[in-house]
Design a protein around this motif. Sequence first.
Motif, short mmCIF file in Angstrom:
data_model
loop_
_atom_site.label_atom_id
_atom_site.label_comp_id
_atom_site.label_asym_id
_atom_site.label_seq_id
_atom_site.Cartn_x
_atom_site.Cartn_y
_atom_site.Cartn_z
N SER A 22 36.68 19.38 32.96
CA SER A 22 37.85 18.98 33.73
C SER A 22 37.74 17.52 34.17
O SER A 22 38.72 16.76 34.11
CB SER A 22 38.02 19.89 34.95
OG SER A 22 39.10 19.49 35.75
N LEU A 23 36.53 17.13 34.62
CA LEU A 23 36.31 15.75 35.04
C LEU A 23 36.46 14.80 33.86
O LEU A 23 37.00 13.70 33.99
CB LEU A 23 34.93 15.62 35.67
CG LEU A 23 34.52 14.22 36.16
CD1 LEU A 23 35.50 13.75 37.23
CD2 LEU A 23 33.09 14.23 36.69
N ARG A 24 35.97 15.22 32.69
CA ARG A 24 36.07 14.38 31.50
C ARG A 24 37.53 14.16 31.12
O ARG A 24 37.94 13.03 30.80
CB ARG A 24 35.32 15.05 30.35
CG ARG A 24 35.31 14.23 29.06
CD ARG A 24 34.52 14.94 27.99
NE ARG A 24 34.51 14.18 26.76
CZ ARG A 24 33.92 14.58 25.65
NH1 ARG A 24 33.29 15.76 25.61
NH2 ARG A 24 33.95 13.84 24.56
N LYS A 25 38.33 15.23 31.16
CA LYS A 25 39.75 15.10 30.84
C LYS A 25 40.46 14.19 31.84
O LYS A 25 41.30 13.37 31.46
CB LYS A 25 40.42 16.47 30.81
CG LYS A 25 40.04 17.33 29.61
CD LYS A 25 40.81 18.64 29.61
CE LYS A 25 40.50 19.46 28.37
NZ LYS A 25 41.24 20.74 28.36
N SER A 26 40.11 14.33 33.11
CA SER A 26 40.72 13.49 34.15
C SER A 26 40.37 12.02 33.94
O SER A 26 41.21 11.14 34.11
CB SER A 26 40.27 13.96 35.53
OG SER A 26 40.66 15.29 35.77
N SER A 27 39.12 11.77 33.57
CA SER A 27 38.68 10.39 33.33
C SER A 27 39.41 9.76 32.15
O SER A 27 39.84 8.61 32.21
CB SER A 27 37.17 10.35 33.08
OG SER A 27 36.45 10.89 34.18
N ILE A 28 39.57 10.55 31.07
CA ILE A 28 40.29 10.05 29.90
C ILE A 28 41.74 9.78 30.24
O ILE A 28 42.32 8.76 29.83
CB ILE A 28 40.17 11.05 28.73
CG1 ILE A 28 38.72 11.14 28.25
CG2 ILE A 28 41.09 10.65 27.58
CD1 ILE A 28 38.48 12.20 27.19
N THR A 29 42.34 10.68 31.00
CA THR A 29 43.74 10.50 31.41
C THR A 29 43.91 9.25 32.25
O THR A 29 44.86 8.47 32.06
CB THR A 29 44.23 11.72 32.20
OG1 THR A 29 44.10 12.90 31.40
CG2 THR A 29 45.69 11.55 32.61
N LEU A 30 42.99 9.04 33.20
CA LEU A 30 43.05 7.86 34.05
C LEU A 30 42.88 6.59 33.22
O LEU A 30 43.59 5.59 33.43
CB LEU A 30 41.96 7.94 35.13
CG LEU A 30 41.89 6.76 36.11
CD1 LEU A 30 43.19 6.62 36.88
CD2 LEU A 30 40.70 6.94 37.06
N LEU A 31 41.96 6.61 32.25
CA LEU A 31 41.74 5.45 31.38
C LEU A 31 42.99 5.14 30.57
O LEU A 31 43.40 3.98 30.45
CB LEU A 31 40.55 5.72 30.46
CG LEU A 31 40.23 4.62 29.44
CD1 LEU A 31 39.85 3.33 30.16
CD2 LEU A 31 39.11 5.06 28.51
N MET A 32 43.62 6.18 30.02
CA MET A 32 44.84 5.98 29.24
C MET A 32 45.97 5.42 30.12
O MET A 32 46.76 4.58 29.67
CB MET A 32 45.29 7.30 28.62
CG MET A 32 44.35 7.86 27.54
SD MET A 32 44.20 6.78 26.10
CE MET A 32 42.59 6.04 26.42
N LEU A 33 46.02 5.87 31.37
CA LEU A 33 47.04 5.38 32.30
C LEU A 33 46.83 3.89 32.57
O LEU A 33 47.80 3.11 32.55
CB LEU A 33 46.98 6.17 33.61
CG LEU A 33 47.94 5.71 34.72
CD1 LEU A 33 49.39 5.86 34.27
CD2 LEU A 33 47.69 6.51 36.01
N ILE A 34 45.58 3.49 32.80
CA ILE A 34 45.28 2.08 33.06
C ILE A 34 45.64 1.22 31.85
O ILE A 34 46.25 0.16 31.98
CB ILE A 34 43.80 1.91 33.43
CG1 ILE A 34 43.51 2.60 34.77
CG2 ILE A 34 43.43 0.43 33.51
CD1 ILE A 34 42.04 2.64 35.13
N ILE A 35 45.25 1.68 30.66
CA ILE A 35 45.57 0.94 29.44
C ILE A 35 47.07 0.83 29.24
O ILE A 35 47.60 -0.23 28.88
CB ILE A 35 44.90 1.61 28.21
CG1 ILE A 35 43.38 1.51 28.32
CG2 ILE A 35 45.39 0.96 26.91
CD1 ILE A 35 42.64 2.26 27.23
#
Length: 274
Positions: A4-17
């Motif tokens: 769950s944390l990994r998915k949240s981190s990827i989502t946050l990274l995609m949002l920033i990009i």
Amino acid sequence: MNLSLRKSSITLLMLIIGILFLFPFFWMISASFKQETEVFNFPIEWIPTHWNAVQNYTQVWLKTPFAQYYGNSILVSVSTTALSVFISCMAAYGFTKVYFKGREVIFLILLVVYMIPHQAILVPQFIIFRWLGLYDTHIGLIFLNCFSVLGTFLLRQAFLSINDEFIESARMDGAGHFRIFTSVIVPLVKPVVATYAILRFIWTWNDYQNPLIFLNSKHLFTLQLGIQSFGNENGQFYSLVMAGAVSAILPLLIVFIIGQKHVIEGISAGGVKG
């Protein structure tokens, strides 16, 4: 790392990009509302101190033939999209549901032709269009873009996923090829058709190369040529150029927002062979 944390981190990274990619777009909108002296202020003022939107957009639309360029782009883009979707659908139907000798070979030839860079055939196209009297006409520009190997390929993949039993049932009811095509096949692949229509509209609207080569009269210019001409005449007034660019991108945003739900469905369906 927790899933769950990994998915949240990827989502946050995609949002920033995603936000980083949108910065130029936000700056363009902000600059279109500013006075000319404030466009290049540093640090960037995302919210204009002095709003100048009415004057900027009024000058773009009323003091230049911008509306004419807009109308030309709408005419060419809508006509090209409608023709291209119809022709590609018919071709895809022929390559999937009509059995004839050499069908696969002809389709393979089409794919090989698609691999030829467009720039390599511009000169022959130019010569042919001049010979046919289609140079410097909107009709010529529409014909130039209405035949698409990519559209045929995308729709063919979708048509392959349709079970032939639907066609056999329609034939038993007395339906011919055109009735089967319009009443049975196309309704089953609407997401893919809508996806290609959106993509074709965007490609045509943004097309700069073909209008540059095949149009000469200024009153026939599409929006891309019009913006270039407008920029050459008003290049020192960046707020006006940005106002023109914002106006040019609005139809694309509207089309994509309306049809965005079909894009993912259409691409997924187009890549699945039944």
